[in-house]
Design an enzyme around this catalytic site. Structure first.
Site, PDB file in Angstrom:
ATOM      1  N   MET A  18       0.773  -1.033  -0.004  1.00 43.18           N
ATOM      2  CA  MET A  18       0.120   0.053   0.044  1.00 43.18           C
ATOM      3  C   MET A  18       0.999   1.286  -0.104  1.00 43.18           C
ATOM      4  O   MET A  18       0.515   2.497   0.335  1.00 43.18           O
ATOM      5  CB  MET A  18      -0.940   0.025   1.230  1.00 43.18           C
ATOM      6  CG  MET A  18      -1.856  -1.239   1.214  1.00 43.18           C
ATOM      7  SD  MET A  18      -3.392  -0.892   2.277  1.00 43.18           S
ATOM      8  CE  MET A  18      -2.645  -0.561   3.824  1.00 43.18           C
ATOM      9  N   HIS A  26       9.384  -3.352   3.452  1.00 41.98           N
ATOM     10  CA  HIS A  26       9.112  -3.695   2.069  1.00 41.98           C
ATOM     11  C   HIS A  26       9.966  -3.791   1.231  1.00 41.98           C
ATOM     12  O   HIS A  26      10.108  -4.692   0.133  1.00 41.98           O
ATOM     13  CB  HIS A  26       7.930  -2.452   1.549  1.00 41.98           C
ATOM     14  CG  HIS A  26       6.671  -1.796   2.259  1.00 41.98           C
ATOM     15  ND1 HIS A  26       6.628  -0.827   3.074  1.00 41.98           N
ATOM     16  CD2 HIS A  26       5.482  -2.402   2.379  1.00 41.98           C
ATOM     17  CE1 HIS A  26       5.638  -0.671   3.407  1.00 41.98           C
ATOM     18  NE2 HIS A  26       4.780  -1.522   3.180  1.00 41.98           N
TER      19      HIS A  26
HETATM   20  P1  AMP Z   1       1.379  -2.940   3.286  1.00 41.26           P
HETATM   21  O1  AMP Z   1       2.132  -1.915   2.573  1.00 41.26           O
HETATM   22  O2  AMP Z   1       1.084  -2.572   4.847  1.00 41.26           O
HETATM   23  O3  AMP Z   1       0.075  -3.377   3.104  1.00 41.26           O
HETATM   24  O4  AMP Z   1       2.290  -4.185   3.557  1.00 41.26           O
HETATM   25  C1  AMP Z   1       2.977  -4.617   2.347  1.00 41.26           C
HETATM   26  C2  AMP Z   1       3.652  -5.882   2.440  1.00 41.26           C
HETATM   27  O5  AMP Z   1       4.740  -5.486   3.478  1.00 41.26           O
HETATM   28  C3  AMP Z   1       2.929  -6.975   3.577  1.00 41.26           C
HETATM   29  O6  AMP Z   1       3.119  -8.234   2.846  1.00 41.26           O
HETATM   30  C4  AMP Z   1       3.494  -6.537   4.797  1.00 41.26           C
HETATM   31  O7  AMP Z   1       3.323  -7.920   5.665  1.00 41.26           O
HETATM   32  C5  AMP Z   1       4.942  -6.394   4.447  1.00 41.26           C
HETATM   33  N1  AMP Z   1       5.780  -5.845   5.553  1.00 41.26           N
HETATM   34  C6  AMP Z   1       5.005  -4.524   6.375  1.00 41.26           C
HETATM   35  N2  AMP Z   1       5.840  -4.228   7.172  1.00 41.26           N
HETATM   36  C7  AMP Z   1       7.007  -5.170   7.312  1.00 41.26           C
HETATM   37  C8  AMP Z   1       8.070  -5.370   7.975  1.00 41.26           C
HETATM   38  N3  AMP Z   1       8.443  -4.366   8.925  1.00 41.26           N
HETATM   39  N4  AMP Z   1       9.029  -6.414   7.817  1.00 41.26           N
HETATM   40  C9  AMP Z   1       8.558  -7.299   6.672  1.00 41.26           C
HETATM   41  N5  AMP Z   1       7.504  -6.980   5.944  1.00 41.26           N
HETATM   42  C10 AMP Z   1       6.563  -6.187   6.267  1.00 41.26           C
END
Ligand code: AMP
Length: 290
Positions: free
Chosen positions: A34, A41
């Protein structure tokens, strides 16, 4: 030097770019996000770029997974910075559609995953996982056969996506990647920018409480009731924490309750810091009980 990332605002353009790569025999590694990217990410993008021939990603703040009372309108965004991070992390093609491109007409088709969605985030946010499952289905359909990289940071989401891909025989291998943390243990999250200074200081208690419980478990305390109480106590007495939504130990695969420590388990926590809700989890792997 990283190859420049190409940005596609249309589904069609993204599909054509991927078809071009595939026609040369390349495998695709896909990272849905997102946006407001951080090193968590970036770690998924680097994993895709190192394991697959072409790393691709998406930035789309999906309205279907936000309740009316949640932060859809204020969700942080910074496309220019995101593209620099994606490029540096090896991403070649980026899908960045607007809402009208993704959902040109009101959505009549949604995807729901039952069972694994019923507790934790599913209980706190009733529409959330249907929104996630629907957008992930759509993104997988757009991207086609790929390896898709998700963070363990959102552990229940990872379990939901694994189940979705398996149940619907999607040509996608779901890869879980470790949580990336700040130096003080706080799991990186786009939502950490909402925290006040005091809340930011308090926030690492989630990780510390889980590590403490895992230490006690390894030291021989096998009672889940005890360990849950230790975590609740540690988190709730920290100034800056408003409430604990859950602090639980569950089976690592089914996310179902366990009463005793032993085998492959997971510690899951969520707590509120003012209006910001943070979640975190760690593995709890100990010799099986018995
Ligand atoms: P989001 O943008 O929050 O929807 O996250 C996108 C992807 O990044 C999802 O698969 C999350 O689980 C992963 N993600 C978010 N924060 C972290 C983190 N601290 N470590 C590893 N992966 C992450």
């Amino acid at each position: 030097m990283a190859t420049a990332v190409r940005v596609h605002t249309t589904i069609d353009g993204f599909r054509r770019a991927l078809a071009e790569h595939r026609s040369g025999g390349a495998t695709i590694g896909f990272v849905p996000t997102m946006g407001y990217l951080h090193d968590g990410h970036a770690s998924l993008m680097r994993a895709a770029a190192s394991s697959d021939d072409v790393a691709v990603a998406s930035i789309f703040v999906n309205p279907l997974q936000f309740a009316a009372t949640e932060d859809l309108g204020t969700y942080p965004r910074d496309l220019e910075r995101d593209l620099a991070i994606a490029e540096e992390s090896g991403v070649r093609e980026m899908l960045h559609p607007d809402v009208a491109e993704m959902y040109p007409t009101p959505v009549l088709t949604t995807v729901t995953v039952s069972g694994v969605t019923s507790r934790f985030e599913g209980a706190a946010r009733p529409e959330h996982f249907a929104g996630v499952a629907t957008v992930v289905t759509k993104l997988f359909s757009i991207t086609g056969a790929c390896r898709a990289y998700f963070g363990e940071k959102d552990y229940q989401q990872l379990a939901v996506v694994r189940r979705l891909a398996a149940d619907l025989s999607m040509p996608v291998e779901v890869v879980g990647c470790p949580t990336v943390r700040e130096h003080d243990g706080l799991a990186m999250s786009s939502r950490n920018v909402y925290l006040s200074d005091g809340q930011r200081q308090a926030a690492p208690v989630l990780y510390r409480a889980m590590v403490e419980a895992a230490g006690a478990a390894r030291g021989g305390n096998r009672s889940v009731d005890d360990l849950r109480a230790v975590m609740h106590e540690r988190i709730t007495r920290t100034p800056g924490v408003d409430s604990v939504d859950y602090a639980e130990i569950v089976d690592a695969d089914t996310l179902e309750d366990v009463t005793e420590v032993g085998g492959r388990q997971r510690i899951l926590v969520a707590a509120r810091f003012g209006s910001t809700r943070l979640l975190d989890n760690i593995a709890l792997d100990t010799p099986p009980a018995g």
